[in-house]
Structures are given as structure tokens and as C-alpha cells.
Design an enzyme around this catalytic site. Structure first.
Site, PDB file in Angstrom:
ATOM      1  N   ARG A 124       0.797  -1.255  -0.087  1.00  0.00           N
ATOM      2  CA  ARG A 124       0.005   0.209   0.046  1.00  0.00           C
ATOM      3  C   ARG A 124       0.814   1.152   0.135  1.00  0.00           C
ATOM      4  O   ARG A 124       1.864   1.271   0.510  1.00  0.00           O
ATOM      5  CB  ARG A 124      -0.924   0.201   1.244  1.00  0.00           C
ATOM      6  CG  ARG A 124      -1.983  -1.162   1.086  1.00  0.00           C
ATOM      7  CD  ARG A 124      -2.786  -1.167   2.416  1.00  0.00           C
ATOM      8  NE  ARG A 124      -3.810  -2.167   2.058  1.00  0.00           N
ATOM      9  CZ  ARG A 124      -3.922  -3.515   2.175  1.00  0.00           C
ATOM     10  NH1 ARG A 124      -2.641  -4.039   2.522  1.00  0.00           N
ATOM     11  NH2 ARG A 124      -4.754  -4.060   2.131  1.00  0.00           N
ATOM     12  N   HIS A 149      -0.926  -2.358  -4.717  1.00  0.00           N
ATOM     13  CA  HIS A 149      -0.263  -3.503  -5.549  1.00  0.00           C
ATOM     14  C   HIS A 149      -0.230  -2.559  -7.126  1.00  0.00           C
ATOM     15  O   HIS A 149      -0.727  -3.370  -7.847  1.00  0.00           O
ATOM     16  CB  HIS A 149      -0.800  -4.748  -5.635  1.00  0.00           C
ATOM     17  CG  HIS A 149      -0.987  -5.437  -4.305  1.00  0.00           C
ATOM     18  ND1 HIS A 149       0.304  -5.654  -3.516  1.00  0.00           N
ATOM     19  CD2 HIS A 149      -1.782  -6.553  -3.689  1.00  0.00           C
ATOM     20  CE1 HIS A 149       0.304  -6.275  -2.654  1.00  0.00           C
ATOM     21  NE2 HIS A 149      -1.040  -6.869  -2.925  1.00  0.00           N
ATOM     22  N   HIS A 220       2.583 -12.437  -5.826  1.00  0.00           N
ATOM     23  CA  HIS A 220       1.725 -12.825  -4.966  1.00  0.00           C
ATOM     24  C   HIS A 220       1.211 -14.131  -4.927  1.00  0.00           C
ATOM     25  O   HIS A 220      -0.102 -14.401  -4.921  1.00  0.00           O
ATOM     26  CB  HIS A 220       0.638 -11.633  -5.392  1.00  0.00           C
ATOM     27  CG  HIS A 220      -0.296 -11.441  -4.094  1.00  0.00           C
ATOM     28  ND1 HIS A 220      -1.186 -12.048  -3.725  1.00  0.00           N
ATOM     29  CD2 HIS A 220      -0.320 -10.008  -3.691  1.00  0.00           C
ATOM     30  CE1 HIS A 220      -1.699 -11.520  -2.724  1.00  0.00           C
ATOM     31  NE2 HIS A 220      -1.413 -10.381  -2.668  1.00  0.00           N
ATOM     32  N   ASP A 292      -1.894  -9.833   8.112  1.00  0.00           N
ATOM     33  CA  ASP A 292      -1.810  -9.194   7.074  1.00  0.00           C
ATOM     34  C   ASP A 292      -0.845  -8.136   7.382  1.00  0.00           C
ATOM     35  O   ASP A 292      -1.237  -6.723   7.102  1.00  0.00           O
ATOM     36  CB  ASP A 292      -3.303  -8.518   6.567  1.00  0.00           C
ATOM     37  CG  ASP A 292      -3.210  -7.952   5.065  1.00  0.00           C
ATOM     38  OD1 ASP A 292      -2.159  -8.164   4.526  1.00  0.00           O
ATOM     39  OD2 ASP A 292      -4.157  -7.699   4.589  1.00  0.00           O
ATOM     40  N   GLU A 355       4.947 -12.507   0.838  1.00  0.00           N
ATOM     41  CA  GLU A 355       5.287 -11.510  -0.220  1.00  0.00           C
ATOM     42  C   GLU A 355       6.663 -10.971   0.213  1.00  0.00           C
ATOM     43  O   GLU A 355       6.607 -10.222   1.264  1.00  0.00           O
ATOM     44  CB  GLU A 355       4.200 -10.633  -0.288  1.00  0.00           C
ATOM     45  CG  GLU A 355       2.791 -11.151  -0.862  1.00  0.00           C
ATOM     46  CD  GLU A 355       1.762 -10.134  -0.437  1.00  0.00           C
ATOM     47  OE1 GLU A 355       1.690  -9.077  -1.039  1.00  0.00           O
ATOM     48  OE2 GLU A 355       0.931 -10.647   0.321  1.00  0.00           O
TER      49      GLU A 355
HETATM   50  C1  BGC Z   1      -2.730  -7.503   1.018  1.00  0.00           C
HETATM   51  C2  BGC Z   1      -4.045  -7.515   1.384  1.00  0.00           C
HETATM   52  C3  BGC Z   1      -4.952  -7.944   0.263  1.00  0.00           C
HETATM   53  C4  BGC Z   1      -4.291  -8.974  -0.728  1.00  0.00           C
HETATM   54  C5  BGC Z   1      -5.078  -9.513  -1.648  1.00  0.00           C
HETATM   55  C6  BGC Z   1      -2.162  -8.667   0.344  1.00  0.00           C
HETATM   56  O1  BGC Z   1      -0.815  -8.346  -0.317  1.00  0.00           O
HETATM   57  O2  BGC Z   1      -1.690  -7.320   2.006  1.00  0.00           O
HETATM   58  O3  BGC Z   1      -4.517  -6.828   2.207  1.00  0.00           O
HETATM   59  O4  BGC Z   1      -6.147  -8.248   0.604  1.00  0.00           O
HETATM   60  O5  BGC Z   1      -3.000  -8.725  -0.918  1.00  0.00           O
HETATM   61  O6  BGC Z   1      -5.482  -8.194  -2.558  1.00  0.00           O
END
Ligand code: BGC
Length: 394
Positions: A124, A149, A220, A292, A355
Site C-alpha cells: 500500500r 499493488h 503474490h 496481513d 510476499e
Molecule cells: C494485501 C491484502 C490484500 C491481498 C489481496 C495482500 O498483499 O496485504 O490486504 O487483501 O494482498 O489483494
């Protein structure tokens, strides 16, 4: 480390007796597919479901394998890891990468970056804003008040140029044009995915720019080490080499503090079941709806970051990375709306992501390691997900 070598040796024993040539593997796969008592996916997906044209460019599915039969399937639509077959404790090939059986499902509205190559900036950026050399840049806010992302159409939704130089590697290239998604500079990106001789899935990222910009690439992949479609990941055993993490606010933006994990549910320095503390009364867990969060990895250089073991399969995954951080996402936002290639839904917490990355919102936290890339410099980073069998798994 000693335990790791033991498990690698155990793994080699398994593969050398049951799967040291492709016809044995085909037999193993066929046997598993015909098995009526399980829906766990363990076949290489059909290429046909990935052969189409998107944005005027051809998409396909590329199959990578090593001599031990470890097989990855990657599509150039979003540079996505669609499946990854590795042997379990009984030598049975198991698909540990959760994904869809055709490209249309990835293009659909329920995609949550499944298996994707992420960029330009993974994770983010607060309020979609950052400043470089005094100039303000504004990004698309696709995650509440924040940019996530790469923005509206990140690297997960573009068609990469693909070149397969040999059986075990795939080179993906993409030119992200100056201004794309609000980021400055023409960014030339190359990603090389390799199934290594020692049973790793290696991700190598490279980028250059013609204007100062920011970049934070990652993959991802959603893993379920018991197999795509085998239910909760909460009983997987996780260990992360991180004494600290970056706590977040309610929108999952780091507060800027770097805090110890000791005496919190974020302490994975000793191997612990993922779900053991997930219901603890903890504000950070509430903000993330579970895990998360970005873990601040101990050490520097290419080093061991984490170990995860599937409680049913005995499959162990060791993560190595050059990156300073590791986002552990426990599948909290999986919604059960789409069907995976296993036929099972993407139910809540049935896959997890580790990740490898720089910290979230790095451009707005000068104390975090920088993600600025200048012309004349080359961004290079590698991460490896390495597979073996943990014979002592429950
Ligand atoms: C994020 C999550 C998100 C997910 C899928 C992850 O990298 O940290 O908050 O929901 O990606 O979008």
C-alpha cells in the site's frame, strides 16, 4: 539449519525412489487425478485455457520443470504462477499454488492478485500519494483510501512478453510507460522465474528507468501446502526470522513504528501454527482481519526468511530473500466467490501469501529502506521458495 538439511536429504530420498523421471510423474499425476476421495488439484493445468489474446497480445501457459519433476505453470497474463507441483511426504505430487484453470477467471472481478507478479509498487501507498524531489505524484486509490499493488491496472493485469530459454526458466519482460498508473519514468522490467535444480521456485526481478521513480516488485503466490483445494491453512506451521514488524493503522498503512514481535501473536520466531493465536484480542489482528502485516526480516543479503510446513502433506517451504520485509497475508479477504482449478472455492483462509518486499508505504516513511530507483541504476532482487519434506511434521 541442521533440521533443514535433514529435511532436504529426506526429500531427495523421496524423489529418488518415486519420481525421478517424467513418466513416473505422469503416472503419479494420473493416479492422483483419478483418485475419487480427494479434490486436491495435482495435475499440470491445460494450456488451452490460457491461450487467448488480451490487449492485442497473446497469452499462454508456460511449463517449467527440473530433473526431480518439480513443475511450475506460469501464464504471461500478469506473470502468474498458476500451479506448482511438488512431492509430499508420500512422494505424491501436490499442487501447492492456488489458482484458476483458465485465464478468464484471472481477468474476472474476483481476482485477488492470485499468483501474480506485482508492480510497480507492491503493497500500500497511503492515500495514493508520494513525493519525489519535491514533486507530488498521485496514484489510483483501489483499496479504500490507499493505492494497493500498483493501482487500477497493475502488473498483475498486463500481458508480459515471454521467452522460455530452457525447460526450467521463463523470462518475462514489460515496459511500463512513463506516467502509467501515475508513476514517473519509463520502467523496463524483467522477471525470471526458475525451477531450480535444488527444488526452489526462484523469482529474479530487474528494472531500469529513465526518470527517478519508485519500484517494489514481488510475487503474490497463494500457497496451500496441503494442496490447492484442501481447506484451511490455519494448521500450517510457520516460522519467520523476524524479531520486529511494522504495525499498521485501520487502513493497513504502517504507523511508522517498528515494534518487537515478542509477547504478541506476531511472534513466529519459533514454529507455531498459523491459527494458534489468530483469535487473540489484539488490535493489529483486528485491523488485518487476521494476519496481513509486514515482518522486518533479521539480517541482510539473500538469507533464510521463513519456513512453512503443511500439516497434512509434510511439504515444507523455505523462503529466502534479499528483501528487508515479508508480508504475511493469511487469506483473510478470500471470499468464496470463485472456484479454483481444484474445483474448491476461494474460501476464507484457505491459502496464504509470503510476499518478499520492501516495507509498505515506504515512500512516505523516510526511516524505512528506500524504494527509489534512479536512471543509470539497476534494480535487482531475488527470492526463492524452496521445497522439501519435513518427515517430523504431524
Ligand atoms: C494485501 C491484502 C490484500 C491481498 C489481496 C495482500 O498483499 O496485504 O490486504 O487483501 O494482498 O489483494
Amino acid at each position: 539449519m541442521y533440521k533443514f538439511y535433514l529435511t532436504v536429504i529426506a526429500f531427495y530420498c523421496v524423489v529418488s525412489t518415486s519420481c525421478n523421471n517424467t513418466s513416473d510423474q505422469a503416472t503419479a499425476n494420473k493416479d492422483s487425478v483419478d483418485h475419487t476421495t480427494t479434490t486436491i488439484s495435482n495435475a499440470v493445468p491445460d494450456k488451452k485455457g490460457f491461450q487467448t489474446t488480451i490487449d492485442g497480445k497473446k497469452t499462454d501457459l508456460f511449463i517449467l520443470k527440473n530433473a526431480n519433476g518439480i513443475t511450475a505453470a506460469i501464464t504471461n497474463y500478469g506473470g502468474r504462477l498458476v500451479s506448482l507441483l511438488v512431492p509430499d511426504k508420500d512422494g505424491k505430487f501436490t499442487d501447492v499454488a492456488v489458482g484458476f484453470k483458465n485465464v478468464d477467471d484471472y481477468v474476472g472481478p474476483n481476482d485477488a492478485y492470485f499468483g501474480a507478479t506485482i508492480g510497480r509498487v507492491g503493497n500500500r501507498i497511503a492515500k495514493g500519494m508520494f513525493t519525489l524531489d519535491g514533486k507530488k505524484y498521485s496514484l489510483f486509490k483501489n483499496n479504500g483510501p490507499n493505492s494497493l499493488h500498483g493501482g487500477k491496472k497493475g502488473f498483475q493485469a498486463v500481458v508480459w512478453d515471454a521467452m522460455q530459454p530452457n525447460d526450467s526458466s521463463l523470462e518475462l519482460s514489460y515496459l511500463s510507460k512513463d506516467g502509467e498508473e501515475g508513476y514517473p519514468g519509463n520502467l523496463n522490467v524483467k522477471v525470471v522465474y526458475t525451477v531450480t535444480a535444488d527444488n526452489g521456485f526462484k523469482c529474479y526481478y530487474e528494472a531500469t528507468t529513465d526518470k527517478k521513480t519508485i519500484v517494489n516488485l514481488t510475487n503474490h503466490a497463494y500457497f496451500n501446502l496441503n494442496g490447492d483445494g484442501s481447506g484451511t491453512i490455519n494448521n500450517h506451521i510457520l516460522q519467520i526470522n523476524a524479531d520486529r514488524y511494522t504495525p499498521v493503522d485501520s487502513t493497513l498503512i504502517p504507523t511508522g513504528k517498528i515494534e518487537p514481535v515478542a509477547n504478541t501473536p506476531f511472534d513466529f520466531t519459533k514454529a507455531t501454527a498459523i491459527g494458534a493465536r489468530i483469535e487473540d484480542n489484539n488490535q493489529q489482528l483486528k485491523y488485518g482481519k487476521g494476519y496481513d502485516h509486514n515482518f522486518v526480516l533479521n539480517g541482510t543479503g539473500l538469507r533464510h526468511a521463513a519456513t512453512v510446513t503443511g500439516d497434512q502433506s509434510g511439504i515444507q517451504m523455505d523462503v529466502y530473500t534479499e528483501e528487508p520485509g515479508l508480508q504475511f497475508y493469511g487469506g483473510n479477504f478470500m471470499q468464496g466467490k470463485s472456484s479454483f482449478k481444484s474445483g474448491k472455492k476461494d474460501d476464507h483462509r484457505t491459502a496464504f501469501c509470503l510476499e518478499t518486499q520492501h516495507y509498505p508505504d515506504a515512500p512516505n516513511h523516510p526511516s524505512f529502506p528506500s524504494i527509489v530507483l534512479s536512471p543509470g541504476k539497476t534494480y535487482r532482487t531475488s527470492s526463492v521458495y524452496k521445497f522439501s519434506v519435513n518427515k517430523s511434521a504431524p
